[in-house]
Design a protein around this motif. Structure first.
Motif, PDB file in Angstrom:
ATOM      1  N   LEU A 147     -10.154 -46.570  24.671  1.00 29.02           N
ATOM      2  CA  LEU A 147      -9.276 -47.208  23.698  1.00 29.02           C
ATOM      3  C   LEU A 147      -9.794 -46.962  22.284  1.00 29.02           C
ATOM      4  O   LEU A 147     -10.932 -47.313  21.976  1.00 29.02           O
ATOM      5  N   PRO A 148      -8.984 -46.403  21.403  1.00 32.91           N
ATOM      6  CA  PRO A 148      -9.420 -46.232  20.017  1.00 32.91           C
ATOM      7  C   PRO A 148      -9.657 -47.589  19.363  1.00 32.91           C
ATOM      8  O   PRO A 148      -8.940 -48.559  19.630  1.00 32.91           O
ATOM      9  N   PRO A 149     -10.665 -47.707  18.503  1.00 32.35           N
ATOM     10  CA  PRO A 149     -10.957 -48.998  17.859  1.00 32.35           C
ATOM     11  C   PRO A 149      -9.741 -49.589  17.136  1.00 32.35           C
ATOM     12  O   PRO A 149      -9.522 -50.802  17.201  1.00 32.35           O
ATOM     13  N   ASP A 150      -8.947 -48.737  16.460  1.00 31.09           N
ATOM     14  CA  ASP A 150      -7.782 -49.259  15.752  1.00 31.09           C
ATOM     15  C   ASP A 150      -6.782 -49.902  16.711  1.00 31.09           C
ATOM     16  O   ASP A 150      -6.129 -50.894  16.375  1.00 31.09           O
ATOM     17  N   TYR A 151      -6.674 -49.326  17.906  1.00 30.76           N
ATOM     18  CA  TYR A 151      -5.743 -49.865  18.886  1.00 30.76           C
ATOM     19  C   TYR A 151      -6.210 -51.234  19.374  1.00 30.76           C
ATOM     20  O   TYR A 151      -5.405 -52.159  19.535  1.00 30.76           O
ATOM     21  N   VAL A 152      -7.504 -51.374  19.594  1.00 38.25           N
ATOM     22  CA  VAL A 152      -8.043 -52.673  20.017  1.00 38.25           C
ATOM     23  C   VAL A 152      -7.810 -53.709  18.926  1.00 38.25           C
ATOM     24  O   VAL A 152      -7.424 -54.854  19.203  1.00 38.25           O
TER      25      VAL A 152
ATOM     26  N   TRP B 134      -5.397 -53.687  16.791  1.00 38.33           N
ATOM     27  CA  TRP B 134      -3.968 -53.996  16.816  1.00 38.33           C
ATOM     28  C   TRP B 134      -3.656 -55.018  17.900  1.00 38.33           C
ATOM     29  O   TRP B 134      -2.914 -55.980  17.665  1.00 38.33           O
ATOM     30  N   ARG B 135      -4.216 -54.838  19.081  1.00 31.41           N
ATOM     31  CA  ARG B 135      -3.951 -55.776  20.173  1.00 31.41           C
ATOM     32  C   ARG B 135      -4.445 -57.174  19.821  1.00 31.41           C
ATOM     33  O   ARG B 135      -3.858 -58.173  20.228  1.00 31.41           O
ATOM     34  N   GLN B 136      -5.538 -57.266  19.078  1.00 29.69           N
ATOM     35  CA  GLN B 136      -6.060 -58.565  18.698  1.00 29.69           C
ATOM     36  C   GLN B 136      -5.156 -59.275  17.688  1.00 29.69           C
ATOM     37  O   GLN B 136      -5.185 -60.501  17.576  1.00 29.69           O
ATOM     38  N   SER B 137      -4.347 -58.509  16.966  1.00 30.15           N
ATOM     39  CA  SER B 137      -3.491 -59.110  15.937  1.00 30.15           C
ATOM     40  C   SER B 137      -2.008 -59.034  16.285  1.00 30.15           C
ATOM     41  O   SER B 137      -1.177 -59.551  15.539  1.00 30.15           O
ATOM     42  N   ALA B 138      -1.675 -58.424  17.409  1.00 34.26           N
ATOM     43  CA  ALA B 138      -0.272 -58.125  17.719  1.00 34.26           C
ATOM     44  C   ALA B 138       0.576 -59.365  17.951  1.00 34.26           C
ATOM     45  O   ALA B 138       1.808 -59.292  17.871  1.00 34.26           O
ATOM     46  N   ASN B 139      -0.050 -60.504  18.244  1.00 35.01           N
ATOM     47  CA  ASN B 139       0.705 -61.715  18.530  1.00 35.01           C
ATOM     48  C   ASN B 139       0.979 -62.566  17.293  1.00 35.01           C
ATOM     49  O   ASN B 139       1.559 -63.659  17.423  1.00 35.01           O
ATOM     50  N   ALA B 140       0.569 -62.098  16.127  1.00 34.03           N
ATOM     51  CA  ALA B 140       0.677 -62.938  14.928  1.00 34.03           C
ATOM     52  C   ALA B 140       2.109 -63.402  14.689  1.00 34.03           C
ATOM     53  O   ALA B 140       2.365 -64.572  14.368  1.00 34.03           O
ATOM     54  N   MET B 141       3.076 -62.492  14.839  1.00 36.17           N
ATOM     55  CA  MET B 141       4.463 -62.850  14.564  1.00 36.17           C
ATOM     56  C   MET B 141       4.984 -63.858  15.584  1.00 36.17           C
ATOM     57  O   MET B 141       5.683 -64.815  15.228  1.00 36.17           O
ATOM     58  N   ASP B 142       4.652 -63.657  16.855  1.00 35.24           N
ATOM     59  CA  ASP B 142       5.082 -64.610  17.871  1.00 35.24           C
ATOM     60  C   ASP B 142       4.461 -65.986  17.635  1.00 35.24           C
ATOM     61  O   ASP B 142       5.106 -67.018  17.844  1.00 35.24           O
ATOM     62  N   LEU B 143       3.213 -66.011  17.199  1.00 35.04           N
ATOM     63  CA  LEU B 143       2.571 -67.298  16.919  1.00 35.04           C
ATOM     64  C   LEU B 143       3.235 -67.998  15.736  1.00 35.04           C
ATOM     65  O   LEU B 143       3.393 -69.224  15.735  1.00 35.04           O
ATOM     66  N   LEU B 144       3.669 -67.236  14.732  1.00 35.39           N
ATOM     67  CA  LEU B 144       4.420 -67.832  13.627  1.00 35.39           C
ATOM     68  C   LEU B 144       5.726 -68.435  14.139  1.00 35.39           C
ATOM     69  O   LEU B 144       6.120 -69.531  13.740  1.00 35.39           O
ATOM     70  N   ASP B 145       6.404 -67.722  15.025  1.00 36.50           N
ATOM     71  CA  ASP B 145       7.634 -68.255  15.607  1.00 36.50           C
ATOM     72  C   ASP B 145       7.361 -69.555  16.372  1.00 36.50           C
ATOM     73  O   ASP B 145       8.111 -70.528  16.262  1.00 36.50           O
ATOM     74  N   LEU B 146       6.296 -69.556  17.171  1.00 35.55           N
ATOM     75  CA  LEU B 146       5.972 -70.747  17.948  1.00 35.55           C
ATOM     76  C   LEU B 146       5.657 -71.936  17.048  1.00 35.55           C
ATOM     77  O   LEU B 146       5.965 -73.091  17.380  1.00 35.55           O
ATOM     78  N   GLU B 147       5.054 -71.662  15.900  1.00 32.90           N
ATOM     79  CA  GLU B 147       4.726 -72.736  14.957  1.00 32.90           C
ATOM     80  C   GLU B 147       5.914 -73.121  14.079  1.00 32.90           C
ATOM     81  O   GLU B 147       5.832 -74.064  13.297  1.00 32.90           O
ATOM     82  N   ASN B 148       7.012 -72.403  14.226  1.00 32.21           N
ATOM     83  CA  ASN B 148       8.179 -72.618  13.372  1.00 32.21           C
ATOM     84  C   ASN B 148       9.172 -73.604  13.986  1.00 32.21           C
ATOM     85  O   ASN B 148      10.293 -73.733  13.522  1.00 32.21           O
TER      86      ASN B 148
ATOM     87  N   PRO C 179       0.341 -48.761  10.837  1.00 29.80           N
ATOM     88  CA  PRO C 179      -1.050 -49.122  11.135  1.00 29.80           C
ATOM     89  C   PRO C 179      -1.143 -50.592  11.528  1.00 29.80           C
ATOM     90  O   PRO C 179      -0.338 -51.422  11.079  1.00 29.80           O
ATOM     91  N   TRP C 180      -2.109 -50.926  12.359  1.00 30.74           N
ATOM     92  CA  TRP C 180      -2.206 -52.294  12.855  1.00 30.74           C
ATOM     93  C   TRP C 180      -2.350 -53.294  11.717  1.00 30.74           C
ATOM     94  O   TRP C 180      -1.895 -54.433  11.819  1.00 30.74           O
ATOM     95  N   THR C 181      -2.917 -52.866  10.609  1.00 35.05           N
ATOM     96  CA  THR C 181      -3.108 -53.771   9.476  1.00 35.05           C
ATOM     97  C   THR C 181      -1.794 -54.160   8.813  1.00 35.05           C
ATOM     98  O   THR C 181      -1.755 -55.091   8.011  1.00 35.05           O
ATOM     99  N   ARG C 182      -0.694 -53.451   9.164  1.00 33.08           N
ATOM    100  CA  ARG C 182       0.587 -53.735   8.529  1.00 33.08           C
ATOM    101  C   ARG C 182       1.630 -54.242   9.535  1.00 33.08           C
ATOM    102  O   ARG C 182       2.811 -54.347   9.188  1.00 33.08           O
ATOM    103  N   SER C 183       1.206 -54.570  10.750  1.00 32.03           N
ATOM    104  CA  SER C 183       2.163 -54.995  11.762  1.00 32.03           C
ATOM    105  C   SER C 183       2.799 -56.343  11.416  1.00 32.03           C
ATOM    106  O   SER C 183       3.989 -56.559  11.668  1.00 32.03           O
ATOM    107  N   LEU C 184       2.034 -57.262  10.838  1.00 33.33           N
ATOM    108  CA  LEU C 184       2.618 -58.540  10.430  1.00 33.33           C
ATOM    109  C   LEU C 184       3.621 -58.332   9.297  1.00 33.33           C
ATOM    110  O   LEU C 184       4.706 -58.929   9.297  1.00 33.33           O
ATOM    111  N   GLU C 185       3.288 -57.456   8.355  1.00 35.41           N
ATOM    112  CA  GLU C 185       4.213 -57.147   7.261  1.00 35.41           C
ATOM    113  C   GLU C 185       5.518 -56.580   7.813  1.00 35.41           C
ATOM    114  O   GLU C 185       6.608 -56.916   7.320  1.00 35.41           O
ATOM    115  N   ARG C 186       5.434 -55.765   8.839  1.00 32.75           N
ATOM    116  CA  ARG C 186       6.632 -55.179   9.440  1.00 32.75           C
ATOM    117  C   ARG C 186       7.541 -56.272  10.004  1.00 32.75           C
ATOM    118  O   ARG C 186       8.757 -56.266   9.800  1.00 32.75           O
ATOM    119  N   GLY C 187       6.954 -57.237  10.714  1.00 35.23           N
ATOM    120  CA  GLY C 187       7.736 -58.325  11.254  1.00 35.23           C
ATOM    121  C   GLY C 187       8.384 -59.165  10.175  1.00 35.23           C
ATOM    122  O   GLY C 187       9.539 -59.588  10.291  1.00 35.23           O
TER     123      GLY C 187
END
Length: 428
Positions: free
Chosen positions: A147-152, A154-168, A72-80
């Motif tokens: 577009l299902p609401p959950d998918y939208v 997810w797209r709004q949060s999908a870059n969280a891991m890349d942004l952490l990398d950029l800030e690292n 689920p999109w709510t757990r995508s950051l946890e997955r990374g």
């Protein structure tokens, strides 16, 4: 001082992935020693030649939601974070060293996020593929009204891991100006933009003229005088435009008795971008909805080795690239390297690669009739096909030759190691 040659740590979720060819080149041409940490591996016939001979593959396990194919999109950051932690655990256990420089691929999973805990002074170069915009590019425009609401979300949060990398503190690397332009303005100036290149030697062959020589693809003989039209994708999906290709192929087969359409790739959709078909076999579904006009002239060859890809591209008379707006696929660059004339659907990333009329033909994305007419014109004009193919091959030699591209990357890695290496890191 840094080692000569350098000791490189590569981290990517899957081997060989995108970095396998890069690491192989650095090992073979620059003498690097490389540890390649990954969670999964592809078929051995896709492994580069230096594997086990200077390029050591080390698998790491992941826990929690990282074991699941989708979450689920709510757990995508946890997955990374699980991926990043899995890589760190194996680094701590095996302690490779010394490490002069780290080359990672973010890919939304942050595999190098915790590497500084193991090697705090090693410079990190991270390859960034794509920055998701909530309602633009890839399939977002096509699916805008369903577009299902959950998918939208997810797209709004999908870059969280890349942004952490950029800030690292990594040095971000991407392969095109279009990709760089997707990232927030505050990061863009930091990016190193360089394509990772194509091994041009794999695609050299005799000049292409239909009927001038015997031809075979994956052991199947091409009838004398036939015109081959090709499509290549890891799995024939909607993102890469298999539905568009299928519609075009049926038109070409109906209008020309000498056309054979060849599709390489197979399997279920693995990209979550296609929310409607994820996990399904889109190729089979598309064929059900748009059956081939002549099944004997639509060759679906499935997943194949890199050698078969090269064989097809050296053979094809027209390569079709009907992708939705997304990171240009390797098949586009390989087709150019092989001197194959390309017909591509218009999009910003395509226009960065192809010059319409000189190195390929670009057709409006929303005009299938125009695409069909352009394809028919090209198939009827061998001289134009040859001129476009030769133009594409010349640009490939100038801009996308792996030796040139990776020499620039190697220069960057060497410079980073020399400037930051004091004292030796990890294992000394």
């Amino acid at each position: 001082m840094a080692q000569d040659p350098l000791c490189l740590l590569c981290v990517e979720p899957r081997f060989p992935g995108r970095l396998g060819a890069v690491a192989d080149w650095l090992v073979r041409t620059r003498g690097y020693r490389c540890w390649f940490y990954c969670n999964g591996v592809g078929p051995r016939d896709h492994w580069p030649p230096s594997t086990g001979r200077g390029l050591e593959v080390v698998r790491f396990e992941v826990g929690g939601v990282a074991r699941e194919r989708s979450v689920p999109w709510t757990r995508s950051l946890e997955r990374g974070l699980c991926y990043a932690y899995g890589a760190w655990e194996v680094l701590e256990a095996r302690r490779p060293g010394p490490i002069d420089v780290v080359l990672g691929r973010s890919h939304g999973l942050g595999s190098t996020l915790f590497v500084p805990a193991f090697a705090p002074r090693a410079p990190i170069v991270n390859l960034f593929d794509y920055y998701y915009l909530p309602r633009s590019y890839d399939l977002a425009d096509d699916l805008a009204h369903r577009l299902p609401p959950d998918y939208v979300r997810w797209r709004q949060s999908a870059n969280a891991m890349d942004l952490l990398d950029l800030e690292n503190g990594v040095l971000p690397w991407t392969t095109s100006e279009w990709q760089r332009g997707l990232f927030p303005p505050e990061y863009r100036d930091d990016f190193f933009v360089q394509h990772d290149g194509v091994d041009l030697r794999r695609f050299r062959g005799e000049p292409r003229r239909a009927g001038s020589r015997s031809r075979a693809i994956a052991g199947r003989s091409v009838p004398e005088g036939a015109l081959v039209v090709s499509f290549i994708a890891p799995e024939p999906d909607r993102l890469r435009g298999f539905d568009r290709f299928l519609s075009l192929s049926n038109r070409l087969i109906r209008e020309r008795a000498d056309v054979i359409c060849v599709v390489l790739g197979g399997g279920p959709v693995r990209r979550g971008l296609d929310v409607e078909h994820f996990g399904a076999d889109f190729g089979t579904l598309a064929l059900r909805d748009d059956p081939p006009a002549d099944p004997a002239r639509l060759w679906m060859l499935g997943a194949v080795s890199p050698e078969t890809v090269a064989e097809l591209l050296r053979t094809t008379d027209l390569h079709v690239y009907p992708s939705r707006p997304f990171v240009p696929s390797r098949s586009l660059f390989e087709a150019m390297a092989a001197g194959a004339p390309v017909l591509a659907w218009d999009a910003e990333p395509v226009r960065e690669v192809l010059d319409d009329g000189r190195t390929g033909r670009i057709t409006p994305a929303d005009d299938p009739e125009r695409a069909a007419l352009l394809a028919l014109d090209l198939l009827a004009d061998a001289d134009t096909r040859q001129a476009i193919g030769e133009g594409a091959a010349a640009v490939s030699r100038e801009r996308f030759d792996r030796d040139r591209c990776l020499s620039r990357l190697a220069g960057l890695l060497d410079d980073l190691a020399k400037r930051s290496y004091s004292p030796a890191i990890g294992g000394r």
